[in-house]
Motif scaffolding. Sequence first.
Motif, short mmCIF file in Angstrom:
data_model
loop_
_atom_site.label_atom_id
_atom_site.label_comp_id
_atom_site.label_asym_id
_atom_site.label_seq_id
_atom_site.Cartn_x
_atom_site.Cartn_y
_atom_site.Cartn_z
N LEU A 717 34.94 48.99 29.71
CA LEU A 717 36.33 48.52 29.64
C LEU A 717 36.56 47.84 28.31
N GLU A 718 37.74 48.04 27.75
CA GLU A 718 38.13 47.33 26.53
C GLU A 718 39.14 46.27 26.93
N LEU A 719 38.79 45.01 26.72
CA LEU A 719 39.59 43.88 27.19
C LEU A 719 40.31 43.22 26.02
N ALA A 720 41.61 43.00 26.22
CA ALA A 720 42.37 42.28 25.20
C ALA A 720 41.97 40.81 25.22
N GLU A 721 42.22 40.14 24.11
CA GLU A 721 41.93 38.72 24.06
C GLU A 721 42.77 37.97 25.10
N ASP A 722 42.19 36.92 25.70
CA ASP A 722 42.82 36.11 26.76
C ASP A 722 42.94 36.86 28.08
N THR A 723 42.21 37.95 28.23
CA THR A 723 42.13 38.60 29.54
C THR A 723 41.18 37.79 30.43
N ARG A 724 41.57 37.60 31.70
CA ARG A 724 40.71 36.86 32.62
C ARG A 724 39.96 37.85 33.52
N LEU A 725 38.65 37.77 33.47
CA LEU A 725 37.77 38.60 34.29
C LEU A 725 37.34 37.76 35.50
N VAL A 726 37.67 38.24 36.70
CA VAL A 726 37.43 37.49 37.93
C VAL A 726 36.35 38.21 38.73
N LEU A 727 35.21 37.54 38.91
CA LEU A 727 34.11 38.05 39.73
C LEU A 727 33.95 37.14 40.95
N TYR A 728 33.60 37.72 42.10
CA TYR A 728 33.59 36.95 43.34
C TYR A 728 32.67 37.65 44.35
N THR A 729 32.36 36.94 45.43
CA THR A 729 31.61 37.53 46.53
C THR A 729 32.57 37.85 47.68
N ASP A 730 32.08 38.59 48.69
CA ASP A 730 32.96 39.08 49.73
C ASP A 730 33.52 37.97 50.63
N GLY A 731 32.91 36.79 50.61
CA GLY A 731 33.46 35.69 51.40
C GLY A 731 34.85 35.29 50.97
N LEU A 732 35.24 35.62 49.73
CA LEU A 732 36.57 35.27 49.25
C LEU A 732 37.64 36.19 49.81
N VAL A 733 37.31 37.44 50.08
CA VAL A 733 38.33 38.43 50.44
C VAL A 733 38.14 39.01 51.82
N GLU A 734 37.11 38.59 52.55
CA GLU A 734 36.84 39.22 53.84
C GLU A 734 36.36 38.17 54.83
N ASP A 735 36.89 38.20 56.04
CA ASP A 735 36.41 37.35 57.11
C ASP A 735 36.68 38.04 58.44
N ARG A 736 36.55 37.29 59.55
CA ARG A 736 36.70 37.90 60.87
C ARG A 736 38.12 38.33 61.15
N ASP A 737 39.09 37.69 60.52
CA ASP A 737 40.49 37.95 60.86
C ASP A 737 41.15 38.98 59.97
N ARG A 738 40.52 39.40 58.89
CA ARG A 738 41.14 40.40 58.01
C ARG A 738 40.06 41.24 57.35
N ASP A 739 40.43 42.47 56.99
CA ASP A 739 39.49 43.34 56.32
C ASP A 739 39.59 43.12 54.81
N ILE A 740 38.75 43.86 54.07
CA ILE A 740 38.66 43.61 52.64
C ILE A 740 39.92 44.06 51.90
N ASP A 741 40.58 45.13 52.38
CA ASP A 741 41.79 45.58 51.70
C ASP A 741 42.88 44.51 51.75
N GLU A 742 43.05 43.90 52.91
CA GLU A 742 44.04 42.83 53.02
C GLU A 742 43.63 41.64 52.15
N GLY A 743 42.33 41.34 52.13
CA GLY A 743 41.87 40.23 51.30
C GLY A 743 42.09 40.48 49.81
#
Length: 912
Positions: A717-743
């Motif tokens: 990927l070629e990223l412009a200056e001031d681009t924010r790259l967000v890395l995370y684990t599945d606990g941020l977007v997935e739990d018992r009440d919602r699937d990963i797409d909704e998260g």
Amino acid sequence: MVRLSGRSATRPPRTSGPPRAPKGPVSDGPGKGGGRAGALRSAVTGRSVAGQVFLFQVVIVLLLVVAAVVAQLLQVQRDSDTEARNRSLAVAQTFANAPGTAAALRTADPTKVLQPKAEAVRKSTGVDFVVVMNTDGIRYTHPKPGRIGKKFVGTIAPAVAGGTVIEHVNGTIGPLVQVVVPVKDSAGKVVGLVSAGITTEHVGGAANQQMPLLLAAAAAALVLATAGTALVSRRLLRQTHGLGPYEMTRMYEHHDAVLHAVREGVLIVGDGGRLLLANDEAHRLLDLPQDAEQRSVLELDLDDETAALLASGRVATDEVHLVKDRLLAINQRPTDLRGGPAGSVTTLRDSTELRALSGRAEVARERLNMLYDAGVGIGTSLDVTRTAEELAELAVPRFSDFATVDLFDAVLHGEEPRPGTALRRTALAGVRKDSPLYPVGERIRFVTTSPQARSLTTGQSVVVPSLRDAPGWRAQDLERTNQVLEYGIHSLITVPLKAGSLVLGVANFWRSEKPQPFDSEELALAEELVARAAVSIDNARRYTREHSMAVTLQRSLLPRTLPEQDALEIAYRYLPAQSGVGGDWFDVLPLSGARVALVVGDVVGHGLHAAATMGRLRTAVHNFASLDLPPDELLGLLDELVGRIDQDEMSVDGSAAITGATCLYAVYDPVSRRCSLARAGHPPPALVGPDGSVEFPEVPAGPPLGLGGLPFETAELELAEDTRLVLYTDGLVEDRDRDIDEGLELLRDALRRTPGASPEETCRTVLERLPDRPDDDVALIVARTRVLGADRVAEWQVPSDPAAVSQVRASVTRQLADWGLEELDFTTELILSELVTNAIRYGRGPIGVRLLRDRTLICEVSDRSTTSPHLRYAASTDEGGRGLFLVAQLAERWGTRYSPDGKIIWAEQPLP
């Protein structure tokens, strides 16, 4: 006693008894138009309640219609008068102030000029006359020319003085409103007068035309109201069976006397559970408030079972309910079985005498219920404090009025209790909140004579029937114990919390509302409750200890500070799971050439095993990253490592505890602005552009680590200056009440709300939507890209000729001077001379040289050969072999990394 408004108490009672209501339709008898005609005649004669209501409503409607007509006439008259005044005043003032009016009054013949204008104004405005006169009242204009030159009839003195005259007069054309206003010249002198008037008949004509319609509407309203009243009276006649007021009063008095004389409670509940009637006995038995009628039975402070029975309307036969301190036998039947109104009638009988026989059984049942509730309600969570609170909440108010739990501090931290140390008040529950007992959180050291200290020492329960007569307890704190006694607390049971041979603390049960002291039977119940709670508290203590160990291990394995680097501005968050610890981890690794690697991973499962595996993988990533491997190759090595971990942990029966893990590895180069990413079963990264746009780039997913045999792919990927790259684990977007797409969509929405935000603000915004303690671990890294500008990068191409080395040294010297780094000339020239000479001698062209000014001065020499040089010690007789040794001595770090076109040898020097 229930009373109905309007009861007659002045008429003498009749000896014949109350009349019976007829069962069929009311009729006037034969020959008098029975059926409907007879009912209608009864309704209008006034002998019955319906007839009186009919006549009364007709009179009221008639009075309302007459009042409306009179009010309309008065309003029309008032509006007509106001309109006449306003129109006359407006016409007179307009004509008096019109251009030329004052000048015309000074001419020899004012009538010639003003008469046509006055008539034109009169006709256009609808007034009856416009008269212009001099200050003596001699007319210059008039609708009837014959009256010109005659004296004006009316009051003019105030107008001559500069005022305005408005008066009602009876003129030759009828009652009218006339206005006289002055005509002033430019100096403000009154030079004449103007009068305008209009009859009220002309103004109110339109309203008078509407009077017939108004009267017709009033008559129609009277007819409709009379017809509606007749229908209502007819229905009332049918419902009262044609009885007159006296007969109905007599009937009510008899029924009321019987209702309140019986020694059985009677309740009538309407549809919807609203209490319609309750006799005196029902008020006494249920202790109902005075305003109980017309209120819902659920609002009468009854016990739940009785209130539910009355509200349901179901059939009940001799059901026994404990209401307050009475046992009541309740019978209930619906009232709509034969077409009656919806609702129910309930009778109550006091069966308190049976309580002596069933009291002990009831107490036993309540204690069994408490023990059952203790089994399911204490120990619902593996939290020491919450378990202690559950014990206190269960005991109040069913067993005691106040309950406290005191535990050793070591127990709260998961350790074994240490006898002789102070205790901490962990839980407090009571029927009131203002008790003078030690508050929650207070450290307490009980004196040896106190019941608590005796209980802790002996391991036996202690009953204090009378605290006022217990000097050992009072010696604990004279001031506080006096406050406790004044508050009304008079009896105590102290029970040690024992789990095996360990005494974890004490539970105290206090009584204030009930005058009876605790007895031996209640002591047995308290010991049973505390025994069950002690097991749960000990389990929670053990869990707390293991959880603390796992958290400590996990925290020690995670990075405590981020390394210094200039390629990315980084913020991170780590949230542990609600229960247990997981294997989520993250890292930031500076690489050669001012590059930075970001890694986020997740080991499946929770507990010590997951935390230990996470530490092994994080260490492996550090080692593999030091080799400057591409992301896909690094993940391949991690995949092999996880497979070996599974083989090493093979159980005795041959089954392996499969270690599942996911990982995302990214390398960012601030010079080229390119980011290389590869992921192994991990959620995709998010990119937030400088304009606030959010996207999830297509990075090949790859299999989770440990499956083996499947390749990984790298995305560029070629990223412009001031681009924010967000890395995370599945606990941020997935739990018992919602699937990963909704998260992922929720994450996208959260990132859209942070245009131009710093990484720290972005982390805060993203985590605001998470609960305080999520179900799974959450690791989050937000990195904003920076660019190493062209003014901090210098590159040269070197021909494969040893003579070119001197040219490189000269170019480097000039570049260092431009950067103000003359102090590094000697060492830099020496390092580059050795590296370039080795590339010319042993490598393949083309050869490139690059200098980077970052936190350090980085020298890079590239060629097309894939052979890596090795550091060795040259013998004293060797002519060469000392080049890399000199580089290693002069540089802070050096190494080799491979590229698709060959290799790069680099060396870093600290800036002065």
